[in-house]
Motif scaffolding. Sequence first.
Motif, mmCIF file in Angstrom:
data_model
loop_
_atom_site.group_PDB
_atom_site.id
_atom_site.type_symbol
_atom_site.label_atom_id
_atom_site.label_comp_id
_atom_site.label_asym_id
_atom_site.label_seq_id
_atom_site.Cartn_x
_atom_site.Cartn_y
_atom_site.Cartn_z
ATOM 1 N N SER A 154 28.493 -41.979 -4.923
ATOM 2 C CA SER A 154 27.335 -42.835 -4.691
ATOM 3 C C SER A 154 27.272 -43.379 -3.269
ATOM 4 O O SER A 154 26.414 -44.207 -2.956
ATOM 5 C CB SER A 154 27.316 -43.995 -5.693
ATOM 6 O OG SER A 154 28.483 -44.777 -5.612
ATOM 7 N N LYS B 186 28.624 -38.623 -1.143
ATOM 8 C CA LYS B 186 27.199 -38.284 -1.240
ATOM 9 C C LYS B 186 26.891 -36.994 -0.491
ATOM 10 O O LYS B 186 26.176 -36.127 -0.997
ATOM 11 C CB LYS B 186 26.369 -39.440 -0.681
ATOM 12 C CG LYS B 186 24.876 -39.178 -0.666
ATOM 13 C CD LYS B 186 24.124 -40.360 -0.080
ATOM 14 C CE LYS B 186 22.632 -40.085 -0.017
ATOM 15 N NZ LYS B 186 21.872 -41.243 0.541
ATOM 16 N N ASP C 164 22.070 -46.837 -9.149
ATOM 17 C CA ASP C 164 20.831 -46.458 -8.467
ATOM 18 C C ASP C 164 21.081 -45.351 -7.449
ATOM 19 O O ASP C 164 20.318 -44.374 -7.366
ATOM 20 C CB ASP C 164 20.210 -47.675 -7.784
ATOM 21 C CG ASP C 164 19.669 -48.698 -8.775
ATOM 22 O OD1 ASP C 164 19.394 -48.301 -9.925
ATOM 23 O OD2 ASP C 164 19.541 -49.873 -8.398
ATOM 24 N N ARG C 165 22.150 -45.502 -6.656
ATOM 25 C CA ARG C 165 22.438 -44.470 -5.659
ATOM 26 C C ARG C 165 22.863 -43.170 -6.329
ATOM 27 O O ARG C 165 22.554 -42.073 -5.828
ATOM 28 C CB ARG C 165 23.516 -44.965 -4.685
ATOM 29 C CG ARG C 165 23.014 -46.056 -3.753
ATOM 30 C CD ARG C 165 23.840 -46.138 -2.479
ATOM 31 N NE ARG C 165 25.218 -46.527 -2.728
ATOM 32 C CZ ARG C 165 25.676 -47.770 -2.630
ATOM 33 N NH1 ARG C 165 24.847 -48.762 -2.315
ATOM 34 N NH2 ARG C 165 26.942 -48.050 -2.844
ATOM 35 N N GLN D 45 21.691 -42.015 -9.125
ATOM 36 C CA GLN D 45 20.464 -41.362 -9.569
ATOM 37 C C GLN D 45 19.723 -40.715 -8.403
ATOM 38 O O GLN D 45 19.161 -39.624 -8.533
ATOM 39 C CB GLN D 45 19.566 -42.375 -10.282
ATOM 40 C CG GLN D 45 20.107 -42.839 -11.622
ATOM 41 C CD GLN D 45 20.472 -41.677 -12.536
ATOM 42 O OE1 GLN D 45 19.694 -40.747 -12.736
ATOM 43 N NE2 GLN D 45 21.695 -41.716 -13.082
ATOM 44 N N ASP D 46 19.722 -41.387 -7.255
ATOM 45 C CA ASP D 46 19.070 -40.815 -6.077
ATOM 46 C C ASP D 46 19.733 -39.509 -5.653
ATOM 47 O O ASP D 46 19.055 -38.509 -5.385
ATOM 48 C CB ASP D 46 19.101 -41.816 -4.919
ATOM 49 C CG ASP D 46 18.156 -42.985 -5.122
ATOM 50 O OD1 ASP D 46 17.250 -42.868 -5.965
ATOM 51 O OD2 ASP D 46 18.344 -44.025 -4.450
ATOM 52 N N ARG E 266 19.134 -36.641 -8.099
ATOM 53 C CA ARG E 266 17.797 -36.059 -7.964
ATOM 54 C C ARG E 266 17.768 -35.043 -6.827
ATOM 55 O O ARG E 266 17.225 -33.933 -6.978
ATOM 56 C CB ARG E 266 16.781 -37.169 -7.701
ATOM 57 C CG ARG E 266 15.372 -36.652 -7.417
ATOM 58 C CD ARG E 266 14.431 -37.799 -7.093
ATOM 59 N NE ARG E 266 14.951 -38.664 -6.044
ATOM 60 C CZ ARG E 266 14.894 -38.369 -4.742
ATOM 61 N NH1 ARG E 266 14.347 -37.204 -4.347
ATOM 62 N NH2 ARG E 266 15.368 -39.204 -3.847
#
Length: 257
Positions: free
Chosen positions: A12, A17, A38-39, A41-42, A45
């Motif tokens: 994340s 990342k 949240d990160r 999920q980003d 995606r």
Amino acid sequence: MKPIRILITGASGGIGKVLACDYARPGNTLVLWGRNADRLQDISRICRERGASVLTREIDLSDGHAAITAFRADDDVTQFDTVILCAGLSDMKTASEKTERAETVLELGLVNYAVPSALTMAAADRMQARGGGKIALIGSVAAYHDLPFAAGYGGSKAGLARFASSARIALAPLGVNVVLIAPGFVDTAMSRRIIGPRPFLVTPEAASRHIIAALARNTGETIFPWPFRLLRLIDRFTPGIIRSAIMSRITADQKPR
């Protein structure tokens, strides 16, 4: 390239990342662990848009038993052939502090050393039964130097380095390759807390390339950038009394979390 099934911890943020993005391609299955939902999920995606199959898990690696249980559950589904244990913490004594906080030293030891070491063996146990696999441990050049302002951090990474070299010998006959990656300063949120210079700073993208190359070549230990390899050699051949005198004069500070 042959499809791979890979676990990346610390996905994340920072190096994790970028690693996830670099490994994201059709046919690959990525399982991404991190503390920030949240990160995660980003990044998942983005990886799916590049054609990879992606699973995520929000997890705090200071809980070792939960991490081992989570690994086995995810491996039951995915059967990893590659594991990159990228999650880590960085901290040091600030200029205004006399000692490092005991709780911080404990957390550093768990996240940087004890839990990734345990996950290495959990992964190796599964991999050897399937014929082998690859495990990368992300350490630090701090492991090779006596840092009076970061004894907890340097000690946790030194423990990981010794574990990696021992595990490499133990697991090689089982077809499990263990590589240790020891970067210097990488331009991440952790290193941006440092007040002062960050010599030979590299980008997370460059760090990811080094990690992927080390896994591909099965390089036992990779130190980058190159000036830190030279510094390690100098440290090895410098008498202890001189090393201590030099290191005792070095100061450092950081911004609060």
